[in-house]
Design an enzyme around this catalytic site. Sequence first.
Site, short mmCIF file in Angstrom:
data_model
loop_
_atom_site.label_atom_id
_atom_site.label_comp_id
_atom_site.label_asym_id
_atom_site.label_seq_id
_atom_site.Cartn_x
_atom_site.Cartn_y
_atom_site.Cartn_z
N CYS A 165 -3.02 18.46 -22.59
CA CYS A 165 -4.36 19.06 -22.50
C CYS A 165 -4.41 20.32 -21.64
O CYS A 165 -5.46 20.94 -21.51
CB CYS A 165 -5.36 18.03 -21.99
SG CYS A 165 -5.25 17.78 -20.20
N GLN A 216 0.85 -1.20 0.00
CA GLN A 216 0.00 0.00 0.00
C GLN A 216 0.88 1.24 0.00
O GLN A 216 0.37 2.36 -0.01
CB GLN A 216 -0.87 0.02 1.26
CG GLN A 216 -1.80 -1.17 1.36
CD GLN A 216 -2.35 -1.30 2.77
OE1 GLN A 216 -3.31 -0.63 3.15
NE2 GLN A 216 -1.74 -2.15 3.56
N ASN A 264 3.43 -6.80 13.38
CA ASN A 264 3.14 -5.41 13.75
C ASN A 264 3.50 -5.22 15.23
O ASN A 264 3.24 -6.11 16.03
CB ASN A 264 1.64 -5.13 13.55
CG ASN A 264 1.34 -3.65 13.37
OD1 ASN A 264 1.65 -2.86 14.25
ND2 ASN A 264 0.75 -3.30 12.24
N GLY A 296 3.01 -4.47 8.94
CA GLY A 296 3.06 -3.02 9.10
C GLY A 296 1.86 -2.29 8.53
O GLY A 296 1.98 -1.18 8.04
N THR A 297 0.71 -2.94 8.62
CA THR A 297 -0.52 -2.27 8.15
C THR A 297 -1.56 -2.30 9.25
O THR A 297 -1.72 -3.31 9.94
CB THR A 297 -1.04 -2.88 6.83
OG1 THR A 297 -2.24 -2.20 6.46
CG2 THR A 297 -1.32 -4.38 6.93
N HIS A 323 -1.66 1.52 -4.14
CA HIS A 323 -1.99 2.94 -3.96
C HIS A 323 -1.13 3.86 -4.82
O HIS A 323 -1.04 5.05 -4.55
CB HIS A 323 -1.89 3.33 -2.48
CG HIS A 323 -2.94 2.66 -1.63
ND1 HIS A 323 -2.89 2.61 -0.25
CD2 HIS A 323 -4.07 2.00 -1.98
CE1 HIS A 323 -3.95 1.96 0.19
NE2 HIS A 323 -4.67 1.56 -0.82
P1 OAD Z 1 -1.18 3.13 8.83
O1 OAD Z 1 -0.46 4.42 9.08
O2 OAD Z 1 -2.66 3.06 8.94
O3 OAD Z 1 -0.65 1.99 9.81
C1 OAD Z 1 0.71 1.78 9.99
C2 OAD Z 1 0.87 0.51 10.78
O4 OAD Z 1 2.26 0.26 10.92
C3 OAD Z 1 0.29 0.55 12.21
O5 OAD Z 1 -0.48 -0.63 12.43
C4 OAD Z 1 1.54 0.57 13.09
O6 OAD Z 1 1.34 -0.12 14.33
C5 OAD Z 1 2.51 -0.19 12.23
N1 OAD Z 1 3.92 0.06 12.49
C6 OAD Z 1 4.52 1.18 12.99
N2 OAD Z 1 5.85 1.01 13.07
C7 OAD Z 1 6.12 -0.24 12.61
C8 OAD Z 1 7.31 -1.02 12.42
N3 OAD Z 1 8.50 -0.54 12.74
N4 OAD Z 1 7.17 -2.27 11.91
C9 OAD Z 1 5.96 -2.77 11.58
N5 OAD Z 1 4.83 -2.09 11.73
C10 OAD Z 1 4.89 -0.85 12.23
O7 OAD Z 1 -0.65 2.61 7.42
P2 OAD Z 1 -1.32 1.61 6.37
O8 OAD Z 1 -1.98 0.47 7.05
O9 OAD Z 1 -0.28 1.36 5.35
O10 OAD Z 1 -3.65 5.11 1.66
O11 OAD Z 1 -2.41 2.57 5.79
C11 OAD Z 1 -3.05 2.19 4.65
C12 OAD Z 1 -3.37 3.38 3.80
O12 OAD Z 1 -3.93 4.42 4.58
C13 OAD Z 1 -2.17 4.07 3.19
O13 OAD Z 1 -1.66 3.38 2.07
C14 OAD Z 1 -2.79 5.38 2.78
C15 OAD Z 1 -3.67 5.68 3.98
O14 OAD Z 1 -4.89 6.23 3.69
C16 OAD Z 1 -3.58 5.90 0.60
O15 OAD Z 1 -2.73 6.76 0.47
C17 OAD Z 1 -4.62 5.60 -0.41
#
Ligand code: OAD
Length: 262
Positions: A157, A106, A220, A194-195, A124
């Site tokens: 455009c 993502q 995570n 990490g999501t 994304h």
């Molecule tokens: P988030 O910012 O929602 O979540 C980040 C996750 O990473 C959290 O669960 C943290 O606990 C975890 N985290 C932090 N440090 C870490 C580490 N060192 N190792 C592993 N995990 C760690 O990010 P996403 O889930 O990627 O979309 O968010 C998804 C989407 O939300 C993004 O792609 C973006 C946003 O809206 C768009 O831009 C369309």
Amino acid sequence: MGHIPSEVLEQAAALVDQADRVVCLTGAGVSAESGIPTFRDAQRGLWSRYRPEELASPEAFDAHPGRVWRWYMWRLGLVERARPNPGHRALAQLARLVPHLTLITQNVDSLHEAAGSPDVIHLHGRLDRFRCHDCEQPYALRPQDREADRPPSCPRCGGRVRPDVVWFGEPLPPRPWQAALAAVAACDCMWAVGTSGVVYPAAQLPQMARERGARLLVVNPEPTELDPWATITLSGPSGAVLPALVARVAARRSRAESRGGA
Ligand code: OAD
């Protein structure tokens, strides 16, 4: 990461070892240790007065194109200076260990590619690619665009050029999404690394894998929305957990090979 019991890590490695098709879904957490703030942490410092929807949406771009452009140029500088961390490198190594690995991210950075992962599916989009907001023509960023206080105009455009990323309220690009669905439908083992698991439709993928009988590993440091679906939860930063897990997978593989060769 010292708190993950060795037997849990070994169980996770065994699941991977038994799998033919592995899918790994990564989120912002995998790049956190490279110095890129997670999306929900990104609104610090200079840009803290804006909510993400005020910067990353078509409405924001229509209303304040200069502000949105400057924010993306700032983020582009951040990701260009970043280097892959041990978590990215472990996933690149995993591709060489398992029969089939599909890496779905993502993230809009290119740190998986920089670490050597092939064929990354970007759900994304990518911060380092640009296109016209109106006619979608790709655009090659020029040095002067980085300093500009408004987006460049499309040479075809005249529309406004924007980063080739998915904004709030926009659908995912169909090709990467279809490729992700196909990989998830065929996998035996899925990792969610990490999501936060709160942003749909990407967050649906681990649940779909489970419903189709695949095992799910969640990596995570914090609890996530995906934990109820997890077969095994590995609690810790991906920069420590992934190298440890992949090292165990590699050790199992080389033990199997030496048995095979005897
Ligand atoms: P988030 O910012 O929602 O979540 C980040 C996750 O990473 C959290 O669960 C943290 O606990 C975890 N985290 C932090 N440090 C870490 C580490 N060192 N190792 C592993 N995990 C760690 O990010 P996403 O889930 O990627 O979309 O968010 C998804 C989407 O939300 C993004 O792609 C973006 C946003 O809206 C768009 O831009 C369309």
